[in-house]
Design a protein around this motif. Sequence first.
Motif, PDB file in Angstrom:
ATOM      1  N   GLN A 252      20.721 -43.001   0.288  1.00 36.64           N
ATOM      2  CA  GLN A 252      21.170 -43.878   1.373  1.00 36.64           C
ATOM      3  C   GLN A 252      20.189 -43.926   2.539  1.00 36.64           C
ATOM      4  O   GLN A 252      20.301 -44.781   3.409  1.00 36.64           O
ATOM      5  N   GLY A 253      19.277 -42.960   2.576  1.00 35.90           N
ATOM      6  CA  GLY A 253      18.287 -42.933   3.639  1.00 35.90           C
ATOM      7  C   GLY A 253      18.847 -42.593   5.004  1.00 35.90           C
ATOM      8  O   GLY A 253      18.390 -43.113   6.026  1.00 35.90           O
ATOM      9  N   LYS A 254      19.848 -41.713   5.053  1.00 37.37           N
ATOM     10  CA  LYS A 254      20.428 -41.312   6.330  1.00 37.37           C
ATOM     11  C   LYS A 254      21.007 -39.905   6.226  1.00 37.37           C
ATOM     12  O   LYS A 254      21.140 -39.357   5.125  1.00 37.37           O
ATOM     13  N   ASP A 255      21.357 -39.342   7.393  1.00 40.00           N
ATOM     14  CA  ASP A 255      21.947 -38.006   7.417  1.00 40.00           C
ATOM     15  C   ASP A 255      23.320 -38.007   6.736  1.00 40.00           C
ATOM     16  O   ASP A 255      24.004 -39.023   6.694  1.00 40.00           O
ATOM     17  N   VAL A 256      23.708 -36.827   6.240  1.00 44.43           N
ATOM     18  CA  VAL A 256      25.026 -36.650   5.640  1.00 44.43           C
ATOM     19  C   VAL A 256      25.729 -35.506   6.353  1.00 44.43           C
ATOM     20  O   VAL A 256      25.151 -34.443   6.578  1.00 44.43           O
ATOM     21  N   ILE A 257      26.964 -35.740   6.742  1.00 41.29           N
ATOM     22  CA  ILE A 257      27.797 -34.709   7.349  1.00 41.29           C
ATOM     23  C   ILE A 257      28.624 -34.064   6.231  1.00 41.29           C
ATOM     24  O   ILE A 257      29.422 -34.729   5.579  1.00 41.29           O
ATOM     25  N   LEU A 258      28.402 -32.779   5.991  1.00 47.15           N
ATOM     26  CA  LEU A 258      29.096 -32.057   4.928  1.00 47.15           C
ATOM     27  C   LEU A 258      30.215 -31.211   5.529  1.00 47.15           C
ATOM     28  O   LEU A 258      29.980 -30.379   6.404  1.00 47.15           O
ATOM     29  N   ILE A 259      31.426 -31.442   5.081  1.00 47.45           N
ATOM     30  CA  ILE A 259      32.602 -30.770   5.633  1.00 47.45           C
ATOM     31  C   ILE A 259      33.175 -29.827   4.584  1.00 47.45           C
ATOM     32  O   ILE A 259      33.437 -30.227   3.443  1.00 47.45           O
ATOM     33  N   SER A 260      33.371 -28.576   4.978  1.00 47.84           N
ATOM     34  CA  SER A 260      33.893 -27.560   4.063  1.00 47.84           C
ATOM     35  C   SER A 260      35.102 -26.873   4.681  1.00 47.84           C
ATOM     36  O   SER A 260      35.210 -26.758   5.904  1.00 47.84           O
ATOM     37  N   MET A 261      36.000 -26.393   3.835  1.00 48.29           N
ATOM     38  CA  MET A 261      37.159 -25.648   4.324  1.00 48.29           C
ATOM     39  C   MET A 261      36.835 -24.169   4.523  1.00 48.29           C
ATOM     40  O   MET A 261      37.666 -23.431   5.055  1.00 48.29           O
ATOM     41  N   LYS A 262      35.670 -23.752   4.098  1.00 50.97           N
ATOM     42  CA  LYS A 262      35.257 -22.364   4.248  1.00 50.97           C
ATOM     43  C   LYS A 262      33.954 -22.301   5.038  1.00 50.97           C
ATOM     44  O   LYS A 262      33.077 -23.139   4.866  1.00 50.97           O
ATOM     45  N   GLU A 263      33.864 -21.296   5.889  1.00 49.52           N
ATOM     46  CA  GLU A 263      32.629 -21.117   6.660  1.00 49.52           C
ATOM     47  C   GLU A 263      31.543 -20.604   5.734  1.00 49.52           C
ATOM     48  O   GLU A 263      31.752 -19.653   4.968  1.00 49.52           O
ATOM     49  N   GLN A 264      30.376 -21.240   5.810  1.00 49.76           N
ATOM     50  CA  GLN A 264      29.283 -20.919   4.898  1.00 49.76           C
ATOM     51  C   GLN A 264      28.162 -20.169   5.614  1.00 49.76           C
ATOM     52  O   GLN A 264      28.046 -20.215   6.844  1.00 49.76           O
ATOM     53  N   ASP A 265      27.364 -19.494   4.828  1.00 50.69           N
ATOM     54  CA  ASP A 265      26.210 -18.755   5.341  1.00 50.69           C
ATOM     55  C   ASP A 265      25.066 -19.749   5.537  1.00 50.69           C
ATOM     56  O   ASP A 265      24.419 -20.183   4.583  1.00 50.69           O
ATOM     57  N   THR A 266      24.820 -20.125   6.778  1.00 50.71           N
ATOM     58  CA  THR A 266      23.796 -21.140   7.061  1.00 50.71           C
ATOM     59  C   THR A 266      22.396 -20.674   6.687  1.00 50.71           C
ATOM     60  O   THR A 266      21.554 -21.475   6.278  1.00 50.71           O
ATOM     61  N   ALA A 267      22.135 -19.381   6.840  1.00 50.06           N
ATOM     62  CA  ALA A 267      20.823 -18.843   6.484  1.00 50.06           C
ATOM     63  C   ALA A 267      20.607 -18.902   4.974  1.00 50.06           C
ATOM     64  O   ALA A 267      19.508 -19.191   4.493  1.00 50.06           O
ATOM     65  N   LEU A 268      21.660 -18.640   4.223  1.00 47.93           N
ATOM     66  CA  LEU A 268      21.570 -18.653   2.766  1.00 47.93           C
ATOM     67  C   LEU A 268      21.340 -20.060   2.233  1.00 47.93           C
ATOM     68  O   LEU A 268      20.516 -20.269   1.331  1.00 47.93           O
ATOM     69  N   PHE A 269      22.023 -21.028   2.805  1.00 50.52           N
ATOM     70  CA  PHE A 269      21.947 -22.395   2.291  1.00 50.52           C
ATOM     71  C   PHE A 269      20.944 -23.263   3.058  1.00 50.52           C
ATOM     72  O   PHE A 269      20.772 -24.433   2.722  1.00 50.52           O
ATOM     73  N   HIS A 270      20.317 -22.687   4.097  1.00 54.35           N
ATOM     74  CA  HIS A 270      19.326 -23.430   4.894  1.00 54.35           C
ATOM     75  C   HIS A 270      19.922 -24.739   5.408  1.00 54.35           C
ATOM     76  O   HIS A 270      19.406 -25.841   5.172  1.00 54.35           O
ATOM     77  N   ILE A 271      21.008 -24.607   6.117  1.00 54.37           N
ATOM     78  CA  ILE A 271      21.729 -25.755   6.625  1.00 54.37           C
ATOM     79  C   ILE A 271      22.229 -25.427   8.024  1.00 54.37           C
ATOM     80  O   ILE A 271      22.485 -24.256   8.342  1.00 54.37           O
ATOM     81  N   SER A 272      22.351 -26.427   8.875  1.00 51.98           N
ATOM     82  CA  SER A 272      22.780 -26.190  10.253  1.00 51.98           C
ATOM     83  C   SER A 272      24.265 -26.496  10.412  1.00 51.98           C
ATOM     84  O   SER A 272      24.766 -27.504   9.905  1.00 51.98           O
ATOM     85  N   LYS A 273      24.952 -25.599  11.108  1.00 50.59           N
ATOM     86  CA  LYS A 273      26.374 -25.793  11.379  1.00 50.59           C
ATOM     87  C   LYS A 273      26.532 -26.528  12.701  1.00 50.59           C
ATOM     88  O   LYS A 273      25.948 -26.150  13.715  1.00 50.59           O
TER      89      LYS A 273
END
Length: 298
Positions: A252-273
Amino acid sequence: GLIQMIPPSDSGFASQWIFEFKPDLLIKVISTLWQSFVPLPAPMVSFWNTNILNFAGTEIQSLLSLLILLIVIGIFLRKPFALWIFLSGTFGIFLFTYVKYFGYLRHFGNLYIVFIASWWISSYMKEKEFHPTQKLLTRMADFCSRYKNKFLTFILSLQVIAGMMAVYYDFGHPFSNGEKAAAFLKTSKIDGELAETSDYFTSITIAGYLNKRVYHPQCNRFGSFVVWDNCSGKGLDFQMALEKGKKLSEAQGKDVILISMKEQDTALFHISKIAGFSAPSIVADEKFFIYKIPFPHD
């Protein structure tokens, strides 16, 4: 109507039938009568689908259910037609609950409705007299008839108390954190970006408040309501949801907002909360954590 009730071949909801004998399941089914007549929730914020006797186990609740069943039978003994309606309705629901779909507390209330309907019908019927030799039935019917109004008042009072408990917790706490999560997305002006949820069923909460379709990675499609097909029950771990989110972002050529019901390890997945919403709510598991998959990717 019956034809429309037949599920399509790709249905993924309650597709199993259980015909083998399972003692644990039978005990659970019987316990639903107690939960229907006495729907007092556990005294806590997240009371949804709980009963005040959950700590005692289903065995105790099933014994209390049998006691209630015996009392109601005694009340309707002299009204055979009302007794037939109550027993056929109750055991019919028991049968469906056992062989097809156990359901949740909100489904068990049908047992209580059958009881109230049977009571209403019994008030228009004449009492049947037993033969002098049927002393046990006579004593049982006499005893239950003597206290039947008190029994009904007691059950109705418990229903009122259960409702008052629900109202009390509802005034001070949200039913779900979904509304606050969606409001955050709107006020942050990121609700226009692509939204993806890693949890299929509760994603509908977010979609409803945002009034837009969200991406379901389990089924590779956008949607705003649950489609009960054979992919709706598929599990998907966060890593797979993240990978599909990245592919969606690239397509789509744009950012995606990913919503989860569980808090994730941002360092592990290299993603910003971006934000998290985990305040105590009536539905305990409806917590939402929002992450951003930027485009282009690093």
